[in-house]
Scaffold this motif. Structure first.
Motif, PDB file in Angstrom:
ATOM      1  N   ILE B 102       0.853  -1.197   0.000  1.00 23.45           N
ATOM      2  CA  ILE B 102       0.000   0.000   0.000  1.00 23.45           C
ATOM      3  C   ILE B 102       0.886   1.244   0.000  1.00 23.45           C
ATOM      4  CG2 ILE B 102      -1.604   1.394   1.400  1.00 23.45           C
ATOM      5  CD1 ILE B 102      -3.162  -1.083   2.037  1.00 23.45           C
ATOM      6  N   ARG B 105       2.270   1.743  -3.413  1.00 22.56           N
ATOM      7  CA  ARG B 105       1.241   2.242  -4.329  1.00 22.56           C
ATOM      8  C   ARG B 105       1.009   3.736  -4.107  1.00 22.56           C
ATOM      9  NH1 ARG B 105      -4.298  -0.226  -2.894  1.00 22.56           N
ATOM     10  NH2 ARG B 105      -2.990  -2.054  -2.728  1.00 22.56           N
ATOM     11  N   LEU B 106       0.940   4.136  -2.836  1.00 23.93           N
ATOM     12  CA  LEU B 106       0.546   5.512  -2.524  1.00 23.93           C
ATOM     13  C   LEU B 106       1.697   6.503  -2.568  1.00 23.93           C
ATOM     14  CD1 LEU B 106      -2.008   4.903   0.359  1.00 23.93           C
ATOM     15  CD2 LEU B 106      -2.483   5.454  -2.029  1.00 23.93           C
ATOM     16  N   SER B 143      -1.901  -4.909   1.706  1.00 22.44           N
ATOM     17  CA  SER B 143      -3.178  -4.922   0.986  1.00 22.44           C
ATOM     18  C   SER B 143      -4.014  -6.148   1.307  1.00 22.44           C
ATOM     19  CB  SER B 143      -2.921  -4.902  -0.519  1.00 22.44           C
ATOM     20  OG  SER B 143      -2.314  -6.132  -0.910  1.00 22.44           O
ATOM     21  N   ASN B 144      -3.485  -7.040   2.133  1.00 24.95           N
ATOM     22  CA  ASN B 144      -4.188  -8.310   2.351  1.00 24.95           C
ATOM     23  C   ASN B 144      -3.990  -8.804   3.772  1.00 24.95           C
ATOM     24  OD1 ASN B 144      -5.731 -10.529   1.590  1.00 24.95           O
ATOM     25  ND2 ASN B 144      -3.938 -11.727   0.993  1.00 24.95           N
ATOM     26  N   ARG B 145      -4.228  -7.912   4.749  1.00 23.24           N
ATOM     27  CA  ARG B 145      -3.987  -8.320   6.126  1.00 23.24           C
ATOM     28  C   ARG B 145      -5.289  -8.798   6.784  1.00 23.24           C
ATOM     29  NH1 ARG B 145      -0.632 -11.148   9.168  1.00 23.24           N
ATOM     30  NH2 ARG B 145       0.132 -10.134  11.042  1.00 23.24           N
ATOM     31  N   TYR B 150      -6.958  -3.087   9.590  1.00 22.63           N
ATOM     32  CA  TYR B 150      -7.408  -1.867   8.910  1.00 22.63           C
ATOM     33  C   TYR B 150      -8.215  -0.991   9.866  1.00 22.63           C
ATOM     34  CZ  TYR B 150      -5.985  -4.435   4.788  1.00 22.63           C
ATOM     35  OH  TYR B 150      -5.248  -5.146   3.884  1.00 22.63           O
ATOM     36  N   PRO B 174      -3.388  13.092   1.049  1.00 19.10           N
ATOM     37  CA  PRO B 174      -4.250  12.036   1.602  1.00 19.10           C
ATOM     38  C   PRO B 174      -3.603  10.654   1.469  1.00 19.10           C
ATOM     39  CG  PRO B 174      -5.572  13.597   0.361  1.00 19.10           C
ATOM     40  CD  PRO B 174      -4.137  13.977   0.129  1.00 19.10           C
ATOM     41  N   GLY B 175      -2.899  10.412   0.363  1.00 20.94           N
ATOM     42  CA  GLY B 175      -2.242   9.120   0.186  1.00 20.94           C
ATOM     43  C   GLY B 175      -1.135   8.896   1.203  1.00 20.94           C
ATOM     44  N   ILE B 177      -0.939  10.283   4.143  1.00 21.82           N
ATOM     45  CA  ILE B 177      -1.578  10.131   5.454  1.00 21.82           C
ATOM     46  C   ILE B 177      -2.075   8.691   5.621  1.00 21.82           C
ATOM     47  CG2 ILE B 177      -3.595  10.807   6.828  1.00 21.82           C
ATOM     48  CD1 ILE B 177      -3.157  13.675   5.616  1.00 21.82           C
ATOM     49  N   THR B 178      -2.749   8.183   4.594  1.00 18.30           N
ATOM     50  CA  THR B 178      -3.230   6.797   4.645  1.00 18.30           C
ATOM     51  C   THR B 178      -2.053   5.845   4.825  1.00 18.30           C
ATOM     52  OG1 THR B 178      -5.111   7.296   3.232  1.00 18.30           O
ATOM     53  CG2 THR B 178      -4.426   4.989   3.335  1.00 18.30           C
ATOM     54  N   ARG B 357      -3.730 -11.046  -2.467  1.00 19.50           N
ATOM     55  CA  ARG B 357      -5.063 -11.488  -2.888  1.00 19.50           C
ATOM     56  C   ARG B 357      -4.980 -12.016  -4.304  1.00 19.50           C
ATOM     57  NH1 ARG B 357      -8.763  -7.182  -3.289  1.00 19.50           N
ATOM     58  NH2 ARG B 357      -7.299  -5.668  -2.449  1.00 19.50           N
TER      59      ARG B 357
END
Lengths: 357, 357
Positions: B102, B105-106, B143-145, B150, B174-175, B177-178, B357
């Motif tokens: 993640i 990606r971000l 991405s798959n926990r 989450y 925002p990315g 921060i996430t 996933r």
């Protein structure tokens, strides 16, 4: 005027909203006229409702998404979304209802054990009592959805800047950003391959929730999903005039109010009456300024002819506020008594639901 | 100086970091002296390492958490965290390794199919080849926990302000921060009841990752978890001097480099040699400025006596750079050949792992 999903918004001028945010007025078609809220212009605005209806008409995959915010008492203002949800469900549209417990936690400080109790016993039980068939509903809590749902929320956060979010939401915090991204995933995730795949979704909301829709429509487009559709209902006036607010119990009738409490509140409801009886008989009342008439219009007088007759009698000075209010009180009493029976029954159902962790 | 987990940081003055961010110098104890990186002061700073060691000594639940960022080539700079992870695993400490897909990606625009391939085939296969026992490792992709993971990330986002985050991270989106909130959950979620429950965790990182630790320690405390411990290793110098950067292949030796490529890079490694052979024989070399010596120190000469002898010979002008570099090249060649065999074997394992996933 700005709209804010996290604050009480007092809308004075709906026309301004149409212009400023590009909302469209709803054009009635026979399908929508069946529903009292559409027919009476209470659900008054939309984005892409025509596309949603077109998809439904063609038998394409489509769903309704609505949310339960487990915070504060559930009141008549909340009933409008339930009524729409039930209408769509009865029309055969797939229904998805989320419990916005992450949003409640991050923006209203409602913590898990309370959120669960309020969501199930104070809200969902009433939703079922109002006609939602939970067995035909994809019901979930934000805190307990699925890995693809949270992962989508993370992906979406990478597709917008802080400046873009501020322009939509005003002042932000990490919690609000997370909450908004989870809401975006609420709206879009039905289109993931793990759910319905690419499909149309309609989100019935109050105008204050439009920021979520504006942001989510942009994100959906960027990520190759179908842009969600939405409808907007007018807000109810507070019982004593002004805006309805969860922090002022006398401004609303809660669905959980006892009949006694509700009757006392009803006694104080602002009417469109004149200063003296004599004047009212001469000039007639002012139903457009009357909260009693609004309550009948929004909730308790589904028969159009009956409502039109009442309005005429009021305008001609043929019915005084006391008599009119008694009609409301009788219906309100019956409604609450009936609802309480159904709600108590529904409570047995909801405690057994496997929605939260 | 500011530290930034999302940019290349060039640290000139480690002492400044200790003062500014309240890091502590590592005090060697026999347990740590077993490891060459601790013994040689390469892992040089910590937060609460003593508490972590205390918990381990008392047999309390404790774990190591490290991450794989599936972006760019895996090089010798990344090997230091693997070596530490293997050290702790071999010492009997529970090991958790996350794939930061993640975050990739971000913050680095690495999308899912690439992230999976890079994480498993370019990184994890090397980790296993370097000694990680993946069967004893709690390995997962961000991405798959799990839902609790989450949900914790969402909760944590509500416990900090934008201003506090900006003070730690600098400019935000925002990315980012996430991504930061997911990282916080990476570090803390092992303490959830669904995992180990309240427990000590040690996160070995480079100094650039300290912002995540600073934020997460504050959040952990607010939410009633044990504050995570961390250790910090020095960065390697780029092969030709200056900083090592993933965007300049000649600044690092990738674990996936062919022997040919690696030998060519080794030929160009900056040494601490003098301008002329004559001068070097007279004055001796400068091992403290020599990248060859650094490579031996960090990776290829685990025997302390051997390393000390080499240093002495260099200082006395008894060994010239060509001969010394040949020692490095021989070891590097052997290391890469050996690693390649193990990595190819590990690749068969990693493709079967159920991580994404």
């Amino acid at each position: 005027m700005e709209l804010n999903p996290w604050a009480t918004v007092d809308i004075q001028d709906y026309d301004e909203l149409f212009e400023k945010f590009g909302l469209e007025k709803i054009k009635l078609i026979p399908e929508l006229e069946k529903n009292v809220l559409f027919r009476r212009g209470i659900v008054m605005a939309h984005r892409d409702l025509d596309k949603f209806l077109g998809a439904v008409a063609k038998g394409k995959p489509a769903s309704i998404l609505t949310g339960i915010m487990p915070s504060g008492p559930m009141h008549l203002g909340h009933k409008m979304v339930v009524d729409q949800c039930v209408f769509w469900q009865d029309s055969g549209v797939k229904t998805r209802v989320l419990i916005a417990d992450i949003e409640a936690r991050l923006t209203r400080n409602v913590m898990p054990p309370d959120a669960k109790r309020v969501a199930l016993e104070e809200y969902l039980a009433n939703w079922i009592a109002l006609g939602l068939d939970h067995t035909k509903t994809d019901l979930y809590a934000q805190s307990n959805r699925s890995i693809p749902y949270y992962d989508l929320s993370a992906t979406l956060s990478g597709r917008i800047t802080l400046a873009e979010m501020s322009a939509i939401y005003g002042s932000l915090s990490p919690g609000k950003i997370t909450s908004a991204m989870i809401q975006a995933s609420d709206i879009i995730h039905g289109q993931l391959p793990e759910y319905d795949g690419k499909s149309n979704v309609l989100v019935p909301v109050g105008f204050d929730q439009d920021p979520h829709l504006r942001m989510t429509r942009g994100l959906a487009e960027k990520e190759g999903f179908i842009k969600p559709s939405s409808t907007y209902h007018r807000f109810m006036t507070g019982l004593e005039g002004g805006k309805m607010s969860s922090s002022r119990p006398n401004s609303f009738i809660s669905l959980n109010d006892s009949v006694d409490v509700a009757m006392k509140k009803a006694d104080r409801v602002l009417t469109g009456g004149r200063v003296t009886l004599e004047e009212q008989k001469k000039l007639g009342g002012e139903p457009d300024k009357c909260v009693v008439f609004e309550l009948e219009t929004f909730h308790f007088m589904p028969d159009d002819k009956e409502l039109a007759d009442l309005k005429q009698k009021c305008l001609k000075g043929e019915i005084m506020c006391g008599e009119c209010k008694q009609i409301l009180k009788d219906r309100l009493k019956k409604f609450l008594e009936n609802l309480a029976v159904k709600r108590e029954k529904a409570k047995d159902t909801v405690v057994g639901l496997d929605v939260f962790r």
